[in-house]
Write an enzyme that holds these catalytic residues in place. Sequence first.
Site, PDB file in Angstrom:
ATOM      1  N   CYS A 140      25.509   8.946  27.400  1.00  0.00           N
ATOM      2  CA  CYS A 140      26.136  10.186  26.916  1.00  0.00           C
ATOM      3  C   CYS A 140      26.819  10.983  28.029  1.00  0.00           C
ATOM      4  CB  CYS A 140      25.111  11.044  26.177  1.00  0.00           C
ATOM      5  SG  CYS A 140      23.521  11.173  27.006  1.00  0.00           S
ATOM      6  N   TYR A 141      26.440  10.718  29.278  1.00  0.00           N
ATOM      7  CA  TYR A 141      27.074  11.369  30.443  1.00  0.00           C
ATOM      8  C   TYR A 141      27.501  10.292  31.427  1.00  0.00           C
ATOM      9  CZ  TYR A 141      25.186  15.771  28.702  1.00  0.00           C
ATOM     10  OH  TYR A 141      24.911  16.865  27.929  1.00  0.00           O
TER      11      TYR A 141
END
Lengths: 409, 135
Positions: A140-141
């Site tokens: 997600c990052y």
Amino acid sequence: MAKTIQEINEKIKKGKAVVYTAEEIIDVVKSKGAKKAAAEVDVVTTGTFAPMCSSGAYFNVGHSNPRTKLGGGTVTLNDIPVYTGFAAVDILVGATAIPDDDPRNKIRPGPFPYGGGHLIEDLVAGKDVKLVARAYGTDCYPRRKLDTWVKLEDMNEAVLFNMRNGYQNYNVAVNLSDRIIYTYMGILHPKVRNATYCSAGQLSPLLNDPLYRTIGVGTRIFLGGGVGYVVDRGTQHNPDVPRTDQGVPRMGAGTLAVMGDLKQMSERWLRGASFTGYGVTLAVGIGIPIPILDEEILRHTAVTDADIVAQVVDYSEAYPNCIPGSLGEVTYAQLKSGSIKVNGKKVPTAGLSSYARAREVASILKGSVESGSFLLSEAVAPLPSVGSGVKFRPLQERPVFNNTRVAVD
Amino acid sequence: MPTKRLTFNFPPHLIDQPVTYQLITEHKLKVNILRARITPREWGRLVVEISGTKKNLDAGLQFATELGLDIKPLAQDVLWNADNCIECSACVSVCPTGALSVERKEMHVSFDHDKCIACELCIPACPYEAMQISF
């Protein structure tokens, strides 16, 4: 005749509040007497501007695209390491942080020319600051590397959060040894050739409300040129120390944890400070209004430098080795005269807390209250006072052997 | 008798010349050396307090200038940056001449160039880089 904070606020809103600084109130009480003055005066404003090491700030810098998880990674701002152990883009920096391996600090005594305090000052001044981040990358990052200029106004939140400020009284530092020492109380020359102190004395917030009758959790204050709040007692809060007949602590006692919106603040009231051979800190301007609810509160605000005493402490041996005791007691009137007597010898004194700036804070705050732009707030909860059992304790060391706990007898 | 506080900057080739001796003996000047820095093959620097009759002073300084010394008033070298100063007074107790002083009622800090001997003790004592010296 007792007043309430609501009544005082009504007068402030109408521009009719009677306000004096903690310096001016001394003469008012002398000429009118405490009873009459307590009936007439609504607010007394205090002020201080001095280095306060437990200051810091947290920021939400916004998300990069693609997103980067600063949390758990490493981040520096102008080479100052910041704390990242929060969510993705919340970071925290402390006033005493310094760059890793700054060559300028390697040769004793280092000048410590740049650190967290200066970084906070630069951000408040609107300067661009270099953010360098390395992250481990997640689904997600995904981004692992971020080098960018940032500035205060572009951040989502920027909050000054100081876990200990506004010390109620402090030591007077001297050096009994025969070598120069470099301390957070400044450079101390051998054989007691100088003495340094750090309090605004009769203008200092907690010395004007020595038993914490009005300053408490939620008190609205002048902080760094903007508006802030007392959020709790500060760390090392220690109300049960010896006090004078008027209730004023004879040594360091109460402290405040304060916070406020950094975007409102100014570099005039948040100044990075370099203590040669010691490190970096932040000078913070704090002003606290004291509502005059009754005569006792007013009497406390009329305290003078001659009524406040501090302990002379040796910083070559006693302080570093936690040896209790004092080389003597002196008043702030003596300290501000330029010299004190220590062991019978005349010693020149120097302040680290700016009395001239403390007066300026108190008069700015006075102006804001008079003009109706600064209302007083009721404390949500009091600070622990005398007899509360709150104590500042030393660390009980329990040595670690082979990663096991060993009972201490 | 006029007194001046000056910095004598010696070009490298003059470092071995007894300039001060000549100022004292030939020009009858009273020379009090406040600081001196001599580094091989670099410009040397002497901070002096110098006094004598106006005639002797003028002649002596002309002699030194003609020799190749760069002479400047001391005051130019020590700077008090009032904007950086927070008037804490940390510098005041280390200043040996009272050039940095506090007006004791209002607690305002001030700097008097004429009393400064450029000892530099104030520079590490100031946490705010308010004192600067251009050495």
